[in-house]
Design an enzyme around this catalytic site. Sequence first.
Site, PDB file in Angstrom:
ATOM      1  N   LYS A  26       0.827  -1.213   0.000  1.00  0.00           N
ATOM      2  CA  LYS A  26       0.000   0.000   0.000  1.00  0.00           C
ATOM      3  C   LYS A  26       0.865   1.268   0.000  1.00  0.00           C
ATOM      4  CE  LYS A  26      -2.224  -0.921   3.863  1.00  0.00           C
ATOM      5  NZ  LYS A  26      -1.587  -2.185   4.274  1.00  0.00           N
ATOM      6  N   ARG A  61      -9.630   0.636   8.602  1.00  0.00           N
ATOM      7  CA  ARG A  61      -9.219  -0.730   8.927  1.00  0.00           C
ATOM      8  C   ARG A  61     -10.312  -1.489   9.674  1.00  0.00           C
ATOM      9  NH1 ARG A  61      -3.276   0.571   8.815  1.00  0.00           N
ATOM     10  NH2 ARG A  61      -2.127  -1.373   8.905  1.00  0.00           N
ATOM     11  N   ARG A 116      11.708  -5.902   5.161  1.00  0.00           N
ATOM     12  CA  ARG A 116      11.470  -4.482   4.839  1.00  0.00           C
ATOM     13  C   ARG A 116      12.372  -3.569   5.671  1.00  0.00           C
ATOM     14  NH1 ARG A 116       5.441  -2.148   4.851  1.00  0.00           N
ATOM     15  NH2 ARG A 116       5.455  -2.596   7.079  1.00  0.00           N
ATOM     16  N   ARG A 127      11.241  -1.339  11.051  1.00  0.00           N
ATOM     17  CA  ARG A 127      10.155  -0.914  11.938  1.00  0.00           C
ATOM     18  C   ARG A 127      10.012  -1.913  13.078  1.00  0.00           C
ATOM     19  NH1 ARG A 127       5.033   0.459   8.142  1.00  0.00           N
ATOM     20  NH2 ARG A 127       4.045  -0.644   9.853  1.00  0.00           N
ATOM     21  N   ARG A 145      -0.370  -8.671  13.590  1.00  0.00           N
ATOM     22  CA  ARG A 145      -0.940  -7.704  12.637  1.00  0.00           C
ATOM     23  C   ARG A 145      -1.753  -8.433  11.564  1.00  0.00           C
ATOM     24  NH1 ARG A 145       4.121  -4.857  10.534  1.00  0.00           N
ATOM     25  NH2 ARG A 145       2.689  -3.571   9.333  1.00  0.00           N
TER      26      ARG A 145
HETATM   27  P1  AMP Z   1       0.773   0.701   8.841  1.00  0.00           P
HETATM   28  O1  AMP Z   1       1.938   1.593   8.702  1.00  0.00           O
HETATM   29  O2  AMP Z   1      -0.414   1.138   8.013  1.00  0.00           O
HETATM   30  O3  AMP Z   1       1.115  -0.753   8.618  1.00  0.00           O
HETATM   31  O4  AMP Z   1       0.276   0.809  10.370  1.00  0.00           O
HETATM   32  C1  AMP Z   1       1.112   0.451  11.437  1.00  0.00           C
HETATM   33  C2  AMP Z   1       0.300   0.280  12.705  1.00  0.00           C
HETATM   34  O5  AMP Z   1      -0.358   1.513  13.033  1.00  0.00           O
HETATM   35  C3  AMP Z   1      -0.827  -0.738  12.630  1.00  0.00           C
HETATM   36  O6  AMP Z   1      -0.350  -2.060  12.881  1.00  0.00           O
HETATM   37  C4  AMP Z   1      -1.755  -0.243  13.735  1.00  0.00           C
HETATM   38  O7  AMP Z   1      -1.248  -0.549  15.018  1.00  0.00           O
HETATM   39  C5  AMP Z   1      -1.657   1.279  13.574  1.00  0.00           C
HETATM   40  N1  AMP Z   1      -2.652   1.784  12.605  1.00  0.00           N
HETATM   41  C6  AMP Z   1      -2.413   2.360  11.392  1.00  0.00           C
HETATM   42  N2  AMP Z   1      -3.557   2.712  10.783  1.00  0.00           N
HETATM   43  C7  AMP Z   1      -4.552   2.323  11.626  1.00  0.00           C
HETATM   44  C8  AMP Z   1      -5.971   2.366  11.543  1.00  0.00           C
HETATM   45  N3  AMP Z   1      -6.596   2.877  10.467  1.00  0.00           N
HETATM   46  N4  AMP Z   1      -6.675   1.867  12.583  1.00  0.00           N
HETATM   47  C9  AMP Z   1      -6.072   1.359  13.678  1.00  0.00           C
HETATM   48  N5  AMP Z   1      -4.739   1.267  13.804  1.00  0.00           N
HETATM   49  C10 AMP Z   1      -3.973   1.739  12.792  1.00  0.00           C
END
Ligand code: AMP
Length: 213
Positions: A13, A87, A126, A159, A170
């Site tokens: 994404k 999400r 990554r 990360r 996740r």
């Molecule tokens: P990402 O960078 O999109 O993979 O997000 C990393 C982490 O941030 C996720 O595993 C969640 O803990 C939190 N997070 C990001 N976006 C959301 C969302 N829309 N709703 C809830 N938690 C989020």
Amino acid sequence: MNIILLGAPGSGKGTQSKLLVEKYKFNQLSTGDLLRSAIKSASEFGKLAQSYMNQGKLVPDDLIVQIVGEYLNLNKNKSIIFDGFPRTEIQATKLNELLENAKSELNFVLYLKINPQDLIDRLTGRRVCAQCGEIYHVHTKPSKNGDKCEVCDGSLVQRKDDHKEVILERLLEFDKNTGPLIEFYKNKEKLITVDAELSTENVFSEIQKKLSL
Ligand code: AMP
């Protein structure tokens, strides 16, 4: 035009959002990036978010909806790519309300479909630039600059949530909370599915073709 990029962690994404931003001048709203900068600034909000993120759990809906609402207020009448949001079904319903209030609408939901087995390899390998966020992979897209970023010379880091135990959590969260959104948007006739196992370039050309960009 407003587009949601929907897909499991590691489906690409962030990478595809950046390509769409570069070529078509979209604004990227990545809730993950916003949360990571809140953590960097050591705000109360950042500390709270970090406790969920480090365990691979979703941050509560009300906090997420609040930051998205603030972002939309600051970016009225712009074309937005929603990367990593919504999400949950609650977030999806709230997004609808926020867009309606802004006299805007959701045009497409791009679902980046990928075999779960491939995600673990993608995520454990990554690396991201701590400075500009450029994304690399130790095997499939190493930096020509070693452990420094090719774009800005920043340091490449892993990360915290790209470690195996957190990744598994996740992926579970994705199946439980985000997976149902595929059906949700299919029923609203907004869903476009893209094969995310192709190379980055081929996924991008599929997206351009399917959106007639
Ligand atoms: P990402 O960078 O999109 O993979 O997000 C990393 C982490 O941030 C996720 O595993 C969640 O803990 C939190 N997070 C990001 N976006 C959301 C969302 N829309 N709703 C809830 N938690 C989020």
